[in-house]
Design a protein around this motif. Structure first.
Motif: not given
Ligand code: ATP
Ligand code: MG
Lengths: 285, 283
Positions: A171, A184-185, B135, B139
């Motif tokens: 990320s 989001y993660q 997704e 991202y």
């Protein structure tokens, strides 16, 4: 006798002891539950569940106490969920890993082991007296929130910690900020664990009587609470109250109420287990 | 507020100018914008330990540069310098200058998020997010705040086509990415990086966890990608470096021992240690 056979016997011995110890716990629990069911199952009917408390055992119901329990559950969730989860996120993701954070860590774990009546005294002083909430649902729920916050914080941290570093790296390498990575993660991946922790914590709160007695929950409430500032009772207090009566009919009522309380906690634990397994299936690292 | 910022910028520029003149004096012509990546007098430390020693390197755009060398020699450390992924490591410290397309990336005016959009990274172990295939690729755009559904859809499709994964997954875009095979996952990770249109792609042993067929596919892919991107790849596989790279750099104990055209390094290494390593006499 050589060493291998000796170790073999030790192995068998240990496994036998283990089975025995496990069985003792289970058997005691089964006997207890069986006893309660025999005693109270016959008393459970619609009138019992929807009945107001009464001085006559056969007319008394658990309605106000049960609605009180629901109120307490909802308020406690609203209070403890955001605080506990944010604290967990902060400690795990943002706090500098120094002596201070380790001190904080140890103390939070210790807090989880403090007797609940101590939380009751704290709640009485702060929420009931200093903040002036009186013997209200709000004061009671805040007290229970204090009680279960350590559990939620620890559960949140454990679940967050279980998210592999490789996901965070990916990320960050995509240009995400720290908060985006968490949002989001990390949180979606750990939410099952967090939710499980919260439900287990709440199912502990549901069974607490002592701290609520200290902050002034009532044993006899002839009305359903209408706002967070209402006075209230909860199932464990109702049970406690009935058990301390000399008449046998009240003991039957208590047993019936215990069954209801057990059903509520079993359902909550069931939901927790379901969520955990669902999330585990969805996310395999 | 504004005043302080401009003052800072002016001061930094002055520092830069003096450095430039110094460089001119010593015969160095300052920042050469011809290069995509420039590392100058780079020293990297983990606490007391020095992981890179006075490394200098220029990387041309649209080339593949391979880092080779024995385990622990600092290849990954150097690679992660370019997208500042070392910043999270306790005790990490860096001296020297690193430019990516003309910008000094360790200046405190640089935004990490912007740098990483420009410099993408593919890791050794495929690490797709535990989300759908779609997704995963979307991202990078999502975190940039792109809302246009049509645009995202197109970009996802294009990226998956670039990595030759589209035909395999186009009917399963909403399946969890973790259900893909290792090789597919790694191509998905490359697609995820391509979706934000970086200039540079860093790859740290991208095929070491993959089977030979998947490895071959990724190598082909790298060959294609260098038409549009500058690629830096760490590899333990000598044949791989020889097959896919234009330039090769050999590291040993934190030092950049030798660099040059891959052909020259392989056929005519100047340094004995390079030769020994390439011929497999130590590893
Ligand atoms: N986080 C860290 N903290 C301290 N030292 C580190 C850290 N990461 C790497 N090092 C040290 O820095 C040196 C270079 O490590 P690096 O990972 O860059 O090597 P590498 O060439 O990529 O090795 P490999 O081929 O095994 O991946 C090693 O000696 C390693 O022990
Ligand atoms: Mg490495």
């Amino acid at each position: 006798m050589n060493n291998i056979t000796k170790n073999h016997i030790k192995d068998k011995l240990f496994s036998a002891t283990g089975i025995f110890s496990t069985l003792i716990g289970l058997i005691l629990l089964a006997v207890f539950i069986g006893d309660i069911i025999v005693e109270g199952a016959g008393r459970i009917n619609w009138d019992f569940i929807t009945g107001l408390p009464s001085r006559k055992a056969e007319k008394a119901g658990i309605y106000t106490a049960m609605i009180g329990t629901v109120w307490v559950l909802v308020l406690t969730t609203i209070i403890s969920f955001p605080i506990g989860v944010s604290a967990g996120i902060y400690l795990e993701e943002y706090a500098k890993k120094g002596r201070l954070s380790r001190l904080l860590e140890v103390n939070i774990s210790n807090l989880a082991g403090v007797p609940s009546i101590i939380y009751g005294l704290l709640g009485l002083e702060i929420f009931v007296r200093i903040l002036g909430f009186g013997n209200s649902l709000l004061a009671g729920s805040m007290t229970l929130s204090l009680l279960i916050l350590p559990i939620i914080i620890v559960a949140t941290r454990e679940s967050i910690k279980a998210v592999p570093q490789s996901i965070r790296d990916a990320s960050f390498a995509m240009g995400a900020t720290k908060w985006q990575t968490i949002q989001y993660q990390v949180l979606p991946a750990s939410f099952g664990g967090i939710l499980t922790g919260i439900i287990l914590a709440l199912s502990r709160a549901v069974g607490e009587a002592a701290p609520l007695i200290v902050v002034g929950a009532l044993a006899y409430v002839p009305f359903v609470p209408s706002s967070p500032m209402s006075e209230f009772s909860v199932l464990p207090i109702q049970i406690f109250n009935w058990i301390s009566r000399p008449q046998h009919e009240f003991l039957v009522n208590a047993a019936a109420a215990i069954i209801i309380l057990l059903i509520i906690t079993f359902i909550m634990n069931g939901i927790a287990m379901y969520l955990r397994s669902r999330w585990q299936k969805k996310i395999k690292w | 507020m504004l005043n302080m910022e401009t003052e800072e910028i002016i001061m930094e520029n002055e520092v830069r100018l003096t450095k430039k003149t110094e460089n001119l004096v010593t015969g160095n012509t300052g920042i050469n914008t011809e290069y995509e990546i420039i590392a100058r007098n780079l020293n990297v430390f983990y606490g007391e330990f020095q992981a890179l020693k006075d490394v200098n390197m220029n990387i041309l755009p649209y080339t593949v540069t391979a880092f080779i060398g024995p385990s622990g020699c600092g290849k990954s450390t150097f690679l992660r310098v370019f997208n500042r992924m070392n910043d999270y490591i306790d005790g990490f410290r860096i001296e020297g200058e690193v430019f990516v397309s003309g910008t000094e990336i360790y200046s405190n005016r640089i935004k990490l998020e912007e740098l990483r959009r420009k410099v993408g990274m593919v890791f050794q172990k495929p690490n797709p997010f535990p989300k759908t295939i779609f997704e995963n690729v979307a991202y990078g755009l999502r975190i940039q705040g792109v809302k246009d559904k049509h645009f995202i859809l197109e970009r996802v499709e294009r990226s998956l086509k670039q990595v030759v994964l589209w035909d395999e997954v186009k009917d399963n875009l909403h399946k969890n990415a973790l259900a893909l095979s290792g090789g597919q996952q790694q191509r998905l990770c490359i697609a995820r990086t391509l979706a934000v249109e970086p200039e540079v792609i860093l790859m740290d042993e991208p095929t070491s966890a993959l089977d030979p067929i998947s490895t071959g596919k990724i190598e082909e892919l790298i060959f294609e990608l260098k038409n549009e991107y500058t690629i830096v790849i760490v590899t333990h596989n000598m044949q791989q470096a020889a097959r896919i790279s234009d330039h090769t750099a050999f590291f040993y104990l934190g030092e950049l021992i030798e660099q040059g055209h891959t052909k020259d390094i392989y056929t005519n290494p100047k340094n004995k240690r390079t030769e020994n390593y390439i011929t497999g006499r130590f590893g």
